[in-house]
Design an enzyme around this catalytic site. Structure first.
Site, PDB file in Angstrom:
ATOM      1  N   MET A   1       0.870  -1.188   0.000  1.00 11.55           N
ATOM      2  CA  MET A   1       0.000   0.000   0.000  1.00 11.55           C
ATOM      3  C   MET A   1       0.902   1.231   0.000  1.00 11.55           C
ATOM      4  SD  MET A   1      -2.658   1.162   3.020  1.00 11.55           S
ATOM      5  CE  MET A   1      -1.471   0.948   4.336  1.00 11.55           C
TER       6      MET A   1
ATOM      7  N   ASP B   1       0.123   5.733  -1.008  1.00  6.18           N
ATOM      8  CA  ASP B   1      -0.580   6.971  -0.649  1.00  6.18           C
ATOM      9  C   ASP B   1      -2.049   6.791  -0.251  1.00  6.18           C
ATOM     10  OD1 ASP B   1       1.678   7.433  -2.182  1.00  6.18           O
ATOM     11  OD2 ASP B   1       0.684   8.718  -3.635  1.00  6.18           O
TER      12      ASP B   1
ATOM     13  N   ASP C   1      -1.446  13.967  -9.282  1.00  2.19           N
ATOM     14  CA  ASP C   1      -2.060  14.052  -7.961  1.00  2.19           C
ATOM     15  C   ASP C   1      -2.968  15.277  -7.778  1.00  2.19           C
ATOM     16  OD1 ASP C   1      -0.392  11.852  -7.674  1.00  2.19           O
ATOM     17  OD2 ASP C   1       1.180  12.993  -6.665  1.00  2.19           O
TER      18      ASP C   1
HETATM   19  N1  DQQ Z   1       2.411   7.809  -5.529  1.00  7.41           N
HETATM   20  C1  DQQ Z   1       1.540   7.715  -6.654  1.00  7.41           C
HETATM   21  C2  DQQ Z   1       1.706   8.988  -7.408  1.00  7.41           C
HETATM   22  C3  DQQ Z   1       2.263   9.902  -6.395  1.00  7.41           C
HETATM   23  C4  DQQ Z   1       3.177   9.019  -5.625  1.00  7.41           C
HETATM   24  C5  DQQ Z   1       1.903   6.489  -7.417  1.00  7.41           C
HETATM   25  C6  DQQ Z   1       3.572   9.549  -4.284  1.00  7.41           C
HETATM   26  O1  DQQ Z   1       0.482   9.464  -7.917  1.00  7.41           O
HETATM   27  O2  DQQ Z   1       2.892  11.019  -6.958  1.00  7.41           O
HETATM   28  O3  DQQ Z   1       1.730   5.330  -6.614  1.00  7.41           O
HETATM   29  O4  DQQ Z   1       4.002   8.514  -3.442  1.00  7.41           O
END
Ligand code: DQQ
Length: 656
Positions: A137, A139, A263
């Site tokens: 896991m 974000d 994001d």
């Molecule tokens: N994790 C996601 C991205 C983000 C990054 C990919 C930050 O969207 O920028 O798993 O940990």
């Protein structure tokens, strides 16, 4: 139903969620069941001698002179248990896909790894922190309170305990403590997210409609923004999700790298009646936050310039933007603006993988934000947490009128150990976040009040005096699931007599809890074994400056947290503001392999992952310590045993 204007009725691209194949029995760990019975009779190190009475609980002031530098020498384990050395597999994860390194291979450099056994590895799984049943896991995504349920989505690899094949996991809760795992919310099944359904945020529209914006990594690894919405807005569990047929709704604009655009935040409303979002990026080495207006979430207008940018900070991931009140303690809906309000910008720096925030002023007309103090701008000043805490996201909880912060807490052991455990990463305990009304210059973070429902029996330790260079065991029984509140006072004469210095102290550059000064370090040793071979000091270090004022740092020292050689052992910490008349105070949540610490009501926070080889199950202990050379300290504490949370798969047969 969703507003026609917002979402077209064409649902050709309807997304079919994976069936819920999980129906395993509820798993609730009781500390008494899970923990091995402690070996009776304390086998304290020979140096722990004298005893000292205290009210309400038992403790002994053992005046354990821990050697010239306060250290207890650790000897390497000589385990005869069946144990397997884990082969080291230095594989890079994430970088080629356009995000920062997501694997731990900074340890060992060719040396043999520690021979972890299954009992040690299973102990590391937590009891009241959110984690999926298995696999990787990262974000937190789209946290939201909807029709009576807290929803938590998260970056998830359904196939392995390493980063990759990212989709959205989903769980629901009534209180953000006990959770029901639901089927995956969104999988990578479209050209625009086939290489990953990446991070995103939820927005609740004034009529109650819920929309989700998220980043997709396309078939060509381009980062684009996509729109999704609940298939059935009347389903409080939001089990099925529809991806908008017109996706992607945003592609990288000219001048922005195809892999530097991700994001999207929660949207906020402007006085012009438009919605506004910001998206993290970089221009050369400058971290930036791009800004867009939209009326329907399908078409967007990029605003010239940017919300904010800071030279030298590199790619900004998971930007967060929200208002805080300077007069009231409650949280604010993301769209609130006006008098008595400051705005926070947070960026997760891809280059150093820390979450930095700054407080400032947002001008809606120019769509720009400026920090109150440019010296502590985003990425060069204050962090949410000085330990392991990344890619965080807040949401406004309209249920309790508070802003809640979630953060991804990764592993700091080897990837090989994670693979063997079958899981990797936790989420922090959700924290309420608000402007510190007393300082006005920092946020305060505090575990949501619901965590207190897990408190079981408690013990008080009142006015325990700890002399310089001594360690005091706190008899709290087993010490793997604890909530600790502590207050400390320094000896006034010692403080008065201590010479002023122009020396600066830094936790990270220091020798850790073994570095002795006149007025520190002192605090607690958690996840310590009886002989203190393993211990994790969480402590204050006070320095008297040239101006006669005290300056306080708050640190966590992992140097001797484990006898294993393949775990992170750095020292975490930072300065913590202490106002006139305030006692030094801290709170520590210990939950197996995670230690979350909050100083001065949450002004400075440190989360660490700890992987002991001896201080586990019934052998984990907690101690007070004072390694200062001049001052005694007086500590008063309350320590609760913590119950385990119900975190289990959702079953249709079970009543909610
Ligand atoms: N994790 C996601 C991205 C983000 C990054 C990919 C930050 O969207 O920028 O798993 O940990």
């Amino acid at each position: 139903m969703l507003d026609e204007k917002l979402i077209p009725s064409n649902t050709d691209n309807n997304y079919a969620p994976l069936p819920d194949g999980s129906d395993s029995p509820a798993s609730r760990r009781s500390p008494t069941k899970v923990l091995l019975v402690a070996l009776c009779g304390l086998v304290m190190v020979g140096v722990l001698l004298a005893s000292m009475g205290c009210n309400g609980g038992s403790s002994r002031d053992v005046h354990a002179k821990t050697g010239g530098d306060g250290d207890v020498e650790a000897s390497l384990p000589n385990s005869k248990e069946a144990a397997t050395a884990i082969p080291h597999m230095p594989i890079s994860r994430g970088v080629s896909a356009g995000v920062s390194e997501k694997s731990n291979h900074q340890f060992l450099r060719g040396a043999a790894s520690f021979p972890w056994n299954n009992s040690m590895l299973s102990w590391q799984r937590t009891a009241f922190h959110f984690q999926p049943e298995k696999n990787w896991m990262n974000d937190p995504n789209g946290p939201v309170f909807y029709k009576g349920w807290y929803h938590f989505f998260y970056q998830y690899n359904p196939h392995a305990a390493v980063w990759g094949d990212i989709v959205w996991g989903h769980a629901v809760s009534r209180d953000m403590i006990h959770w029901l795992h639901l089927p995956l919310a969104m999988v990578a099944d479209q050209w625009y997210d086939i290489n990953g359904v990446w991070t995103g945020s939820a927005t609740i529209l004034p009529d109650g409609q819920l929309i989700m914006l998220y980043t997709g990594s396309t078939d060509k690894h381009v980062q684009v923004q996509n729109l999704a919405y609940p298939a059935d807005p009347n389903d409080p569990l939001l089990i099925n999700w529809v991806k908008y047929s017109g996706n992607p709704v945003l592609v990288p604009p000219p001048g922005i790298g195809a892999r530097d655009f991700r994001d999207p935040t929660t949207a906020w409303y402007t006085s012009e009646g438009k919605w506004r979002i910001t998206i993290g990026s970089k221009v050369n080495k400058t971290g930036v936050s791009l800004i867009y207006d939209t009326e329907d979430f399908k078409t967007y207008n990029m605003i010239d310039g940017m919300l904010h940018g800071v030279d030298g900070t590199g790619m900004w991931e998971c930007v967060d933007f929200y208002p805080v009140s300077i007069i009231a303690e409650n949280g604010l809906d993301t769209s609130i603006n006006g008098q008595g309000i400051k705005h926070v910008v947070k960026a997760s720096l891809d280059d150093d993988r820390h979450d930095y925030y700054a407080i400032g002023t947002y001008d809606e007309k120019t769509a720009k934000w400026v920090p109150d103090n440019p010296k502590i701008d985003v990425g060069i000043g204050i962090r949410y947490d000085y330990g392991l805490f990344y890619a965080s996201k807040t949401f406004y909880d309209q249920n309790k009128k508070r802003r809640v912060l979630w953060g991804w807490v990764g592993e700091s052991d080897s990837e090989a150990a994670d693979v063997r455990k079958g899981w990797a990463s936790l989420q922090s305990i959700p924290r309420t976040v608000a402007l510190d009304q007393k300082t006005g210059t920092n946020l305060i973070q505090w575990p949501v009040e619901e965590v207190e429902s897990l408190r079981l029996t408690s013990k008080n330790f009142d006015n325990v005096k700890v002399t310089p260079g001594s360690v005091v065991p706190l008899d709290v029984g087993t010490a793997t699931q604890l909530d600790i509140l502590a207050e400390f006072e320094l000896d006034k004469d010692a403080v008065h007599n201590t010479a002023e210095t122009n020396g600066e102290f830094s936790c990270t550059a220091s020798g850790g809890a073994a570095q002795r000064g006149a007025l520190g370090p002192f605090g607690l040793l958690v996840l310590a074994d009886e002989s203190l071979t393993e211990r994790t000091p969480v402590y204050f270090y006070v320095v008297k400056g040239n101006d006669g004022k005290l300056k306080t740092s708050f640190c966590t020292d992992q140097k001797r947290s484990s006898q294993a050689n393949d775990v992170n052992k750095i020292i975490y910490g930072s300065f913590v503001p202490v106002l006139d008349g305030e006692k030094l105070s801290l709170r520590i949540l210990v939950d197996h392999s995670i230690v979350e610490s909050f100083a001065q009501g949450g002004r400075t926070c440190i989360t660490s992952r700890v992987y002991p080889t001896k201080a586990l199950y019934g052998d984990a202990r907690v101690f007070l310590f004072n390694n200062a050379t001049e001052t005694s300290i007086t500590g008063s504490l309350k320590v609760w045993q913590m119950n385990s949370a119900f975190i289990r798969p959702f079953s249709n047969n079970r009543s909610l």
